[in-house]
Motif scaffolding. Sequence first.
Motif, PDB file in Angstrom:
ATOM      1  N   SER A  19       0.845  -1.184   0.000  1.00 62.24           N
ATOM      2  CA  SER A  19       0.000   0.000   0.000  1.00 62.24           C
ATOM      3  C   SER A  19       0.886   1.241   0.000  1.00 62.24           C
ATOM      4  O   SER A  19       2.106   1.161   0.117  1.00 62.24           O
ATOM      5  N   THR A  20       0.277   2.386  -0.108  1.00 56.28           N
ATOM      6  CA  THR A  20       1.032   3.639  -0.151  1.00 56.28           C
ATOM      7  C   THR A  20       1.838   3.842   1.122  1.00 56.28           C
ATOM      8  O   THR A  20       2.984   4.289   1.067  1.00 56.28           O
ATOM      9  N   ALA A  21       1.271   3.506   2.259  1.00 51.53           N
ATOM     10  CA  ALA A  21       1.997   3.668   3.524  1.00 51.53           C
ATOM     11  C   ALA A  21       3.214   2.752   3.574  1.00 51.53           C
ATOM     12  O   ALA A  21       4.280   3.151   4.063  1.00 51.53           O
ATOM     13  N   GLU A  22       3.080   1.540   3.059  1.00 51.06           N
ATOM     14  CA  GLU A  22       4.227   0.625   3.049  1.00 51.06           C
ATOM     15  C   GLU A  22       5.312   1.130   2.106  1.00 51.06           C
ATOM     16  O   GLU A  22       6.498   0.996   2.384  1.00 51.06           O
ATOM     17  N   TYR A  23       4.937   1.717   0.969  1.00 50.13           N
ATOM     18  CA  TYR A  23       5.917   2.322   0.076  1.00 50.13           C
ATOM     19  C   TYR A  23       6.644   3.470   0.778  1.00 50.13           C
ATOM     20  O   TYR A  23       7.850   3.627   0.638  1.00 50.13           O
ATOM     21  N   ALA A  24       5.904   4.278   1.514  1.00 52.24           N
ATOM     22  CA  ALA A  24       6.516   5.408   2.214  1.00 52.24           C
ATOM     23  C   ALA A  24       7.512   4.926   3.262  1.00 52.24           C
ATOM     24  O   ALA A  24       8.627   5.455   3.362  1.00 52.24           O
ATOM     25  N   LEU A  28      11.566   5.541   3.151  1.00 50.52           N
ATOM     26  CA  LEU A  28      12.286   6.165   4.267  1.00 50.52           C
ATOM     27  C   LEU A  28      13.398   5.261   4.789  1.00 50.52           C
ATOM     28  O   LEU A  28      14.504   5.733   5.085  1.00 50.52           O
ATOM     29  N   ALA A  29      13.136   3.979   4.879  1.00 55.11           N
ATOM     30  CA  ALA A  29      14.159   3.039   5.336  1.00 55.11           C
ATOM     31  C   ALA A  29      15.330   2.996   4.361  1.00 55.11           C
ATOM     32  O   ALA A  29      16.493   2.973   4.776  1.00 55.11           O
ATOM     33  N   ALA A  30      15.045   2.998   3.072  1.00 55.87           N
ATOM     34  CA  ALA A  30      16.109   2.985   2.068  1.00 55.87           C
ATOM     35  C   ALA A  30      16.935   4.261   2.124  1.00 55.87           C
ATOM     36  O   ALA A  30      18.172   4.219   2.013  1.00 55.87           O
ATOM     37  N   CYS A  31      16.287   5.394   2.311  1.00 53.22           N
ATOM     38  CA  CYS A  31      17.009   6.669   2.414  1.00 53.22           C
ATOM     39  C   CYS A  31      17.866   6.713   3.673  1.00 53.22           C
ATOM     40  O   CYS A  31      19.008   7.200   3.635  1.00 53.22           O
ATOM     41  N   ALA A  32      17.349   6.221   4.774  1.00 53.28           N
ATOM     42  CA  ALA A  32      18.129   6.188   6.016  1.00 53.28           C
ATOM     43  C   ALA A  32      19.338   5.276   5.868  1.00 53.28           C
ATOM     44  O   ALA A  32      20.449   5.627   6.296  1.00 53.28           O
ATOM     45  N   PHE A  33      19.156   4.123   5.250  1.00 53.05           N
ATOM     46  CA  PHE A  33      20.278   3.212   5.022  1.00 53.05           C
ATOM     47  C   PHE A  33      21.317   3.850   4.110  1.00 53.05           C
ATOM     48  O   PHE A  33      22.523   3.734   4.356  1.00 53.05           O
ATOM     49  N   ALA A  34      20.874   4.545   3.067  1.00 56.06           N
ATOM     50  CA  ALA A  34      21.805   5.224   2.158  1.00 56.06           C
ATOM     51  C   ALA A  34      22.590   6.311   2.880  1.00 56.06           C
ATOM     52  O   ALA A  34      23.787   6.473   2.652  1.00 56.06           O
ATOM     53  N   ALA A  35      21.937   7.054   3.778  1.00 49.82           N
ATOM     54  CA  ALA A  35      22.627   8.104   4.530  1.00 49.82           C
ATOM     55  C   ALA A  35      23.689   7.515   5.456  1.00 49.82           C
ATOM     56  O   ALA A  35      24.808   8.026   5.543  1.00 49.82           O
TER      57      ALA A  35
END
Length: 62
Positions: A19-24, A28-35
């Motif tokens: 769902s949209t919430a799971e995509y969000a 966010l998890a992918a961006c945090a891991f990348a940072a």
Amino acid sequence: MFGRWWARVRAAGADRGMSTAEYAVGTLAACAFAAVLYKVVTSGPVVAALRSLVQRALDVHF
């Protein structure tokens, strides 16, 4: 009879994809891991180790 069939059809397709919430949350998890990964790779010891590795690779004599 139709009601039971329709209930099975709806139940079978109820959990297809995110769902949209799971995509969000996934984004966010992918961006945090990348940072975190960026911070680790650009830290002093890692940069020095990578520089040393590249320098040794370039100084190899055949």
